[in-house]
Enzyme design. Structure first.
Site, PDB file in Angstrom:
ATOM      1  N   ARG A  37       0.843  -1.194   0.000  1.00 52.97           N
ATOM      2  CA  ARG A  37       0.000   0.000   0.000  1.00 52.97           C
ATOM      3  C   ARG A  37       0.882   1.249   0.000  1.00 52.97           C
ATOM      4  O   ARG A  37       0.394   2.342  -0.217  1.00 52.97           O
ATOM      5  CB  ARG A  37      -0.927  -0.008   1.215  1.00 52.97           C
ATOM      6  CG  ARG A  37      -1.950  -1.140   1.203  1.00 52.97           C
ATOM      7  CD  ARG A  37      -2.529  -1.333   2.570  1.00 52.97           C
ATOM      8  NE  ARG A  37      -1.444  -1.512   3.535  1.00 52.97           N
ATOM      9  CZ  ARG A  37      -1.550  -1.331   4.834  1.00 52.97           C
ATOM     10  NH1 ARG A  37      -2.697  -0.977   5.349  1.00 52.97           N
ATOM     11  NH2 ARG A  37      -0.509  -1.511   5.622  1.00 52.97           N
ATOM     12  N   HIS A  79      -7.817 -10.476   2.309  1.00 48.97           N
ATOM     13  CA  HIS A  79      -7.577 -11.585   1.374  1.00 48.97           C
ATOM     14  C   HIS A  79      -8.577 -11.563   0.222  1.00 48.97           C
ATOM     15  O   HIS A  79      -8.209 -11.744  -0.932  1.00 48.97           O
ATOM     16  CB  HIS A  79      -7.669 -12.940   2.098  1.00 48.97           C
ATOM     17  CG  HIS A  79      -6.495 -13.205   2.994  1.00 48.97           C
ATOM     18  ND1 HIS A  79      -6.387 -14.345   3.760  1.00 48.97           N
ATOM     19  CD2 HIS A  79      -5.386 -12.487   3.277  1.00 48.97           C
ATOM     20  CE1 HIS A  79      -5.265 -14.312   4.457  1.00 48.97           C
ATOM     21  NE2 HIS A  79      -4.641 -13.188   4.182  1.00 48.97           N
ATOM     22  N   LYS A  97      -3.509 -18.266   4.640  1.00 50.76           N
ATOM     23  CA  LYS A  97      -4.534 -18.725   5.563  1.00 50.76           C
ATOM     24  C   LYS A  97      -4.727 -17.655   6.626  1.00 50.76           C
ATOM     25  O   LYS A  97      -3.782 -16.848   6.801  1.00 50.76           O
ATOM     26  CB  LYS A  97      -4.160 -20.067   6.205  1.00 50.76           C
ATOM     27  CG  LYS A  97      -2.724 -20.250   6.673  1.00 50.76           C
ATOM     28  CD  LYS A  97      -2.106 -19.308   7.650  1.00 50.76           C
ATOM     29  CE  LYS A  97      -2.720 -19.209   9.015  1.00 50.76           C
ATOM     30  NZ  LYS A  97      -1.938 -18.271   9.900  1.00 50.76           N
ATOM     31  N   ARG A 165      -2.741  -6.390  14.603  1.00 51.63           N
ATOM     32  CA  ARG A 165      -3.897  -6.898  13.839  1.00 51.63           C
ATOM     33  C   ARG A 165      -4.655  -7.991  14.596  1.00 51.63           C
ATOM     34  O   ARG A 165      -5.862  -8.137  14.425  1.00 51.63           O
ATOM     35  CB  ARG A 165      -3.459  -7.385  12.449  1.00 51.63           C
ATOM     36  CG  ARG A 165      -2.608  -8.618  12.419  1.00 51.63           C
ATOM     37  CD  ARG A 165      -2.293  -9.098  10.994  1.00 51.63           C
ATOM     38  NE  ARG A 165      -1.360 -10.208  11.021  1.00 51.63           N
ATOM     39  CZ  ARG A 165      -1.686 -11.478  11.243  1.00 51.63           C
ATOM     40  NH1 ARG A 165      -2.944 -11.809  11.438  1.00 51.63           N
ATOM     41  NH2 ARG A 165      -0.759 -12.419  11.275  1.00 51.63           N
ATOM     42  N   ASP A 178      -5.907 -17.079  12.989  1.00 53.49           N
ATOM     43  CA  ASP A 178      -4.453 -17.124  12.784  1.00 53.49           C
ATOM     44  C   ASP A 178      -3.849 -18.465  13.172  1.00 53.49           C
ATOM     45  O   ASP A 178      -3.037 -19.031  12.450  1.00 53.49           O
ATOM     46  CB  ASP A 178      -3.773 -16.017  13.606  1.00 53.49           C
ATOM     47  CG  ASP A 178      -3.088 -15.023  12.699  1.00 53.49           C
ATOM     48  OD1 ASP A 178      -3.799 -14.174  12.120  1.00 53.49           O
ATOM     49  OD2 ASP A 178      -1.856 -15.137  12.530  1.00 53.49           O
TER      50      ASP A 178
END
Ligand SMILES: NC(=O)c1ccc[n+]([C@@H]2O[C@H](COP(=O)([O-])OP(=O)(O)OC[C@H]3O[C@@H](n4cnc5c(N)ncnc54)[C@H](OP(=O)(O)O)[C@@H]3O)[C@@H](O)[C@H]2O)c1
Length: 332
Positions: A37, A79, A97, A165, A178
């Site tokens: 970004r 994602h 994942k 996060r 996670d």
């Protein structure tokens, strides 16, 4: 496409760096571009890994004609958007994942990949690990009889800053997506999608799960006792208990170097992979599988099938339902 597969890396965080280092060790893999970004991050990442092109937005990467496969390494919350952008541009995609935040988002990606006829795979590297593949073969060949119980956990006491996060429900924070995705995926690998899901968890003030226990049940009578945590150090081990023996996989069960097979009435057998390549983290196997499939013209991997990833997302959704974790995107 030549025997070389040209990769673009989308995002420049922790796993993007680990994966890129492993990827660059795979014969035929060329990392030709990176996107972030921020242009500065893209440039710094490109410099670190000797990548020729750096983009300060995702659009540049997916429009790059020399990129065959895009590796999505953003937080789970991005994602769907990032993978969809790449798939729409006709790129093959390996997506970290947990595949997405919920099953609905995963179904959107699978549909898009099928409509476009391009390759899509969740980066469930455990399924591509040679030791896990050997274990699965042995179990399928009846080495421990019929599976009765799978036990698996993944947890560590994480020291998370307020902006991490994992604390943020908007980013799909918490232990489940996670870490819990590994024990859940492992149980799915051996037993398929469960018929029943129960769960209990300690939640944070922000509403993400910190410490989660799961009990999955199958009509066959098999069950799985799974847990994940970001507030306690777990053994991060797994045990598969069958009617004729047991398999113990030590830390870290989701990318092991070996396991112990205990057939009833016999001496324990230690099964190991032998020394792996020095300095790699174990992600080269999933990268090699993507490249094998893409070069063969396949649109999904038999090792990490898309229906399996959708089933895992359904189980994760069911766990979140039981423990009361909602992400803003669930309401859409
Ligand atoms: N396979 C594994 O073993 C493994 C291990 C760890 C994590 N993961 C998975 O990989 C993903 C990333 O984890 P990580 O630990 O690498 O996270 P991370 O270190 O926070 O990096 C994520 C990167 O994504 C970008 N990003 C951050 N916030 C974003 C947002 N709101 N929207 C879009 N992009 C954002 C940033 O890159 P830019 O600044 O360049 O945009 C950031 O550096 C997660 O889905 C995680 O589950 C997998």
């Amino acid at each position: 496409m030549s025997r070389t597969v040209r990769w673009g890396v989308l995002a420049t965080g922790g796993i993007a760096a680990t994966f890129t280092a492993d990827l660059q060790a795979v014969p035929g893999a060329e990392v030709v571009a990176v996107a972030s970004r921020s242009e500065a991050s893209a440039r710094a990442f490109a410099e670190r890994f000797g990548i020729p092109r750096a983009y300060g937005d995702w659009a540049g990467l997916v429009a790059d004609d020399e990129v065959d496969v895009v590796y999505v390494a953003t937080p789970h919350s991005a994602h769907r958007e990032a993978a969809a952008l790449a798939l729409e541009a006709g790129k093959h995609v390996l997506c970290e994942k947990a595949f997405t935040l919920n099953e609905r988002e995963a179904r959107e990606l699978v549909k898009l990949a099928r409509d476009r006829g391009v390759f899509l795979m969740e980066a469930m590297w455990t399924y591509c690990n040679p030791v896990i593949r050997r274990l699965t073969e042995l179990v399928r060949d009846g080495a421990i009889g019929e599976i009765r119980t799978v036990q698996a956990d993944f947890g560590f006491a994480a020291d998370l800053g307020p902006d991490h996060r994992l604390r943020d429900p908007r980013l799909g924070g918490g232990a489940l997506l996670d870490l819990g995705v590994y024990p859940v995926s492992f149980a799915h690998l051996l037993l398929g999608e469960p018929d029943r899901v129960q769960a209990d968890a300690l939640l944070s003030p922000e509403g993400v799960d910190l410490n989660t226990g799961m009990l999955l049940g199958w009509d066959s009578g098999a069950n799985a006792l799974l847990s994940c945590s970001i507030v306690g150090h777990h053994p991060t081990a797994a045990t598969v208990i069958g009617t004729a023996g047991r398999i113990d996989i030590p830390h870290s069960f989701f990318h092991p170097e070996g396991f112990v097979l205990r057939r009833d009435g016999a001496e324990p057998e230690e099964i190991t992979s032998g020394p792996g390549p020095q300095g790699l983290s174990g992600m080269q196997y999933e990268a090699a599988e993507v490249m094998r499939a893409v070069l063969a013209g396949e649109t999904e991997s038999p090792l990490v099938p898309l229906e399996g990833s959708l089933a895992v997302m359904r189980t994760l959704d069911a766990v979140r339902d039981r423990i009361g974790v909602r992400y803003p995107v669930d309401a859409l």
